[in-house]
Write a protein that holds these residues in place. Sequence first.
Motif, PDB file in Angstrom:
ATOM      1  N   SER A 197      -6.276 -87.378  65.676  1.00 17.46           N
ATOM      2  CA  SER A 197      -5.134 -88.212  65.862  1.00 17.46           C
ATOM      3  C   SER A 197      -4.163 -87.369  66.862  1.00 17.46           C
ATOM      4  O   SER A 197      -3.489 -88.316  67.676  1.00 17.46           O
ATOM      5  CB  SER A 197      -4.263 -88.335  64.706  1.00 17.46           C
ATOM      6  OG  SER A 197      -3.497 -87.291  64.298  1.00 17.46           O
TER       7      SER A 197
ATOM      8  N   ALA B  87     -12.462 -92.041  61.315  1.00 11.43           N
ATOM      9  CA  ALA B  87     -11.362 -91.889  62.537  1.00 11.43           C
ATOM     10  C   ALA B  87     -12.300 -92.082  63.822  1.00 11.43           C
ATOM     11  O   ALA B  87     -11.774 -92.473  64.891  1.00 11.43           O
ATOM     12  CB  ALA B  87     -11.062 -90.406  62.358  1.00 11.43           C
TER      13      ALA B  87
ATOM     14  N   LYS C 191     -12.455 -95.746  64.760  1.00 10.43           N
ATOM     15  CA  LYS C 191     -11.439 -96.304  65.170  1.00 10.43           C
ATOM     16  C   LYS C 191     -11.120 -95.646  66.599  1.00 10.43           C
ATOM     17  O   LYS C 191     -10.566 -96.450  67.459  1.00 10.43           O
ATOM     18  CB  LYS C 191     -10.203 -95.865  64.237  1.00 10.43           C
ATOM     19  CG  LYS C 191     -10.004 -96.347  62.829  1.00 10.43           C
ATOM     20  CD  LYS C 191      -8.916 -95.846  62.222  1.00 10.43           C
ATOM     21  CE  LYS C 191      -8.804 -96.561  60.629  1.00 10.43           C
ATOM     22  NZ  LYS C 191      -7.945 -95.804  59.946  1.00 10.43           N
ATOM     23  N   ASP C 192     -11.601 -94.672  66.860  1.00  9.36           N
ATOM     24  CA  ASP C 192     -11.528 -94.213  68.084  1.00  9.36           C
ATOM     25  C   ASP C 192     -12.422 -95.040  69.258  1.00  9.36           C
ATOM     26  O   ASP C 192     -11.949 -95.084  70.263  1.00  9.36           O
ATOM     27  CB  ASP C 192     -12.122 -92.775  68.164  1.00  9.36           C
ATOM     28  CG  ASP C 192     -11.510 -91.998  69.659  1.00  9.36           C
ATOM     29  OD1 ASP C 192     -10.398 -91.905  69.746  1.00  9.36           O
ATOM     30  OD2 ASP C 192     -12.453 -91.450  70.399  1.00  9.36           O
TER      31      ASP C 192
ATOM     32  N   LYS D  42     -10.529 -98.226  69.838  1.00 13.95           N
ATOM     33  CA  LYS D  42      -9.361 -98.113  70.632  1.00 13.95           C
ATOM     34  C   LYS D  42      -9.932 -97.847  72.235  1.00 13.95           C
ATOM     35  O   LYS D  42      -9.323 -98.613  72.787  1.00 13.95           O
ATOM     36  CB  LYS D  42      -8.819 -96.656  70.190  1.00 13.95           C
ATOM     37  CG  LYS D  42      -7.546 -96.128  71.352  1.00 13.95           C
ATOM     38  CD  LYS D  42      -7.877 -94.772  71.898  1.00 13.95           C
ATOM     39  CE  LYS D  42      -9.068 -93.933  71.402  1.00 13.95           C
ATOM     40  NZ  LYS D  42      -9.330 -92.864  72.314  1.00 13.95           N
TER      41      LYS D  42
ATOM     42  N   ALA E  80      -3.266 -93.623  66.934  1.00 17.87           N
ATOM     43  CA  ALA E  80      -3.252 -92.286  66.530  1.00 17.87           C
ATOM     44  C   ALA E  80      -2.559 -92.074  65.408  1.00 17.87           C
ATOM     45  O   ALA E  80      -2.605 -91.372  64.733  1.00 17.87           O
ATOM     46  CB  ALA E  80      -2.595 -91.524  68.037  1.00 17.87           C
ATOM     47  N   TRP E  81      -1.391 -92.946  65.434  1.00 17.10           N
ATOM     48  CA  TRP E  81      -0.463 -92.880  64.168  1.00 17.10           C
ATOM     49  C   TRP E  81      -1.273 -93.453  63.074  1.00 17.10           C
ATOM     50  O   TRP E  81      -0.867 -92.855  61.863  1.00 17.10           O
ATOM     51  CB  TRP E  81       0.765 -93.915  64.317  1.00 17.10           C
ATOM     52  CG  TRP E  81       1.436 -94.109  63.010  1.00 17.10           C
ATOM     53  CD1 TRP E  81       1.454 -95.431  62.624  1.00 17.10           C
ATOM     54  CD2 TRP E  81       2.067 -93.295  62.331  1.00 17.10           C
ATOM     55  NE1 TRP E  81       2.204 -95.429  61.196  1.00 17.10           N
ATOM     56  CE2 TRP E  81       2.625 -94.266  61.119  1.00 17.10           C
ATOM     57  CE3 TRP E  81       2.430 -91.949  62.205  1.00 17.10           C
ATOM     58  CZ2 TRP E  81       3.315 -93.459  60.143  1.00 17.10           C
ATOM     59  CZ3 TRP E  81       3.381 -91.652  61.195  1.00 17.10           C
ATOM     60  CH2 TRP E  81       3.678 -92.182  60.334  1.00 17.10           C
ATOM     61  N   GLU E  82      -1.870 -94.543  62.956  1.00 13.41           N
ATOM     62  CA  GLU E  82      -2.586 -94.973  61.849  1.00 13.41           C
ATOM     63  C   GLU E  82      -3.813 -94.012  61.356  1.00 13.41           C
ATOM     64  O   GLU E  82      -3.720 -93.765  60.289  1.00 13.41           O
ATOM     65  CB  GLU E  82      -3.371 -96.107  62.158  1.00 13.41           C
ATOM     66  CG  GLU E  82      -4.163 -96.953  61.319  1.00 13.41           C
ATOM     67  CD  GLU E  82      -5.039 -98.150  61.596  1.00 13.41           C
ATOM     68  OE1 GLU E  82      -5.159 -99.025  60.662  1.00 13.41           O
ATOM     69  OE2 GLU E  82      -5.599 -98.119  62.651  1.00 13.41           O
ATOM     70  N   THR E  83      -4.452 -93.410  62.347  1.00 12.27           N
ATOM     71  CA  THR E  83      -5.445 -92.147  62.023  1.00 12.27           C
ATOM     72  C   THR E  83      -4.567 -91.058  61.245  1.00 12.27           C
ATOM     73  O   THR E  83      -5.179 -90.445  60.235  1.00 12.27           O
ATOM     74  CB  THR E  83      -6.274 -91.700  63.217  1.00 12.27           C
ATOM     75  OG1 THR E  83      -6.913 -92.705  63.863  1.00 12.27           O
ATOM     76  CG2 THR E  83      -7.144 -90.411  62.778  1.00 12.27           C
ATOM     77  N   PHE E  84      -3.561 -90.523  61.882  1.00 14.26           N
ATOM     78  CA  PHE E  84      -2.886 -89.670  61.361  1.00 14.26           C
ATOM     79  C   PHE E  84      -2.168 -89.743  59.975  1.00 14.26           C
ATOM     80  O   PHE E  84      -2.266 -88.934  58.763  1.00 14.26           O
ATOM     81  CB  PHE E  84      -1.556 -89.163  62.335  1.00 14.26           C
ATOM     82  CG  PHE E  84      -0.547 -87.836  61.695  1.00 14.26           C
ATOM     83  CD1 PHE E  84      -0.753 -86.939  62.137  1.00 14.26           C
ATOM     84  CD2 PHE E  84       0.541 -88.351  61.011  1.00 14.26           C
ATOM     85  CE1 PHE E  84       0.006 -85.773  61.425  1.00 14.26           C
ATOM     86  CE2 PHE E  84       1.292 -87.555  60.453  1.00 14.26           C
ATOM     87  CZ  PHE E  84       1.043 -86.303  60.730  1.00 14.26           C
TER      88      PHE E  84
END
Length: 301
Positions: free
Chosen positions: A88, A150, A153-154, A157, A195-199
Motif C-alpha cells: 500500500s 493485495a 487489487k494492484d 488499479k 492504496a488506502w483500501e489495501t492499507f
Amino acid sequence: MDRDERFGMADRIISIGFWVNAVLMTMKLLAGHFGNSEAVFADGMESACDFVAIISTMIALKIGRKPLDEKHPFGHGKAESISAILVSLVIFSAGGGILFRAVQTIMNGSYLEPHLIAILAAVSTVIIKEALFHYTRSVAKRLESPAVDAIAKDHRKDALTSIATLIGVGGAYLGISVMDPLAAVLTAFFIFYIAWETFHNAAHDLMDGQAPEELICEIAAEVDKIPAVERVHEVRCRRSGQYLIMTLKLEMDPNMTVKDSHEATVLVKKRLFEKFTNVGDVTIHVNPHEPEGEHKDLIRL
C-alpha cells in the motif's frame, strides 16, 4: 487443500503477475517515451513500482508458510499483512510521484503531442490487466490470502488507471493536449484510493480485527448444530495470513464430565475444520449452561 497446495497456488499466480508486469512495464515506458505521452510513461513508472510490491509479497509468502514454533505459536501468517502494508505504501508513493509530475506539466503548459503507439499501449494494458485481476482475485478468494488479494487489487488499479490513461492520451492525440496530464492526475487519485483500501484491510488484520459479521454468524450456526452445545456464548475470529484463528466460548450441560465436554469440543473442532478449509486453529472455552441468567466471563480488556 493442504499447506503445500495453498502456497504453491499463491506462488504461481504471483509469478504470472510478475512476468506480465515486466512486459507491460517495458512496453509502457518505451511507448510513453517515444510516443510523447506523459500519461502512458507515468503508467509505466507505476508498473515499475509494482515490482517492489510483488517481490515483497513473494518474501511474505515464503515467511508465512513456516509452521508455528515456540516464538510464534500462532504461525507466521501476519507476514502477509505486513507485506500488504508495504504494498500500500509503494502504491501511494507511485500515486504521489505521478500527481506531482502531472501538476508540474499543467502549470508549465509544456504539453506533448502523443503518437498512436501510446494509445495502443494503453489499450493493451487495460485488457491484459483486467483479465489478470479476475484470475488473481479468484485465487485470492479461494485461498483467503491478504497478500494475494493485495496483488489482485494492484492489477485492478492498473486496469483502472490505464482506462484514464487511454482517455487522456486519446484526447491529446485528437488535439486536446491538456487531457494527457489531466489523465495522469486522475490516475493518481485512483492509486491513492486503492492504496488506502489495501492499507486499511491489512491494518485491520494486524490489529486482530474481528472477521466479518456474516462469517461469525456462519461459524456460530455451524457450532450450534453440535447436540452437546447448549449455547454459543461468543465467537472471536481473527486472521493470520491465509488462516483464521478462532476462540469460542460455549455453554454446555453443567453436569457433563470433563471427558464428555472434551469430546464435544473435539466434535466442534472437526466440524469447523471440515466446513472452513482456511481455519488454522480453534480454542474453545466451556462454560456451564445457565438458562436463567447470562454467564459472565472474567476479562480485563
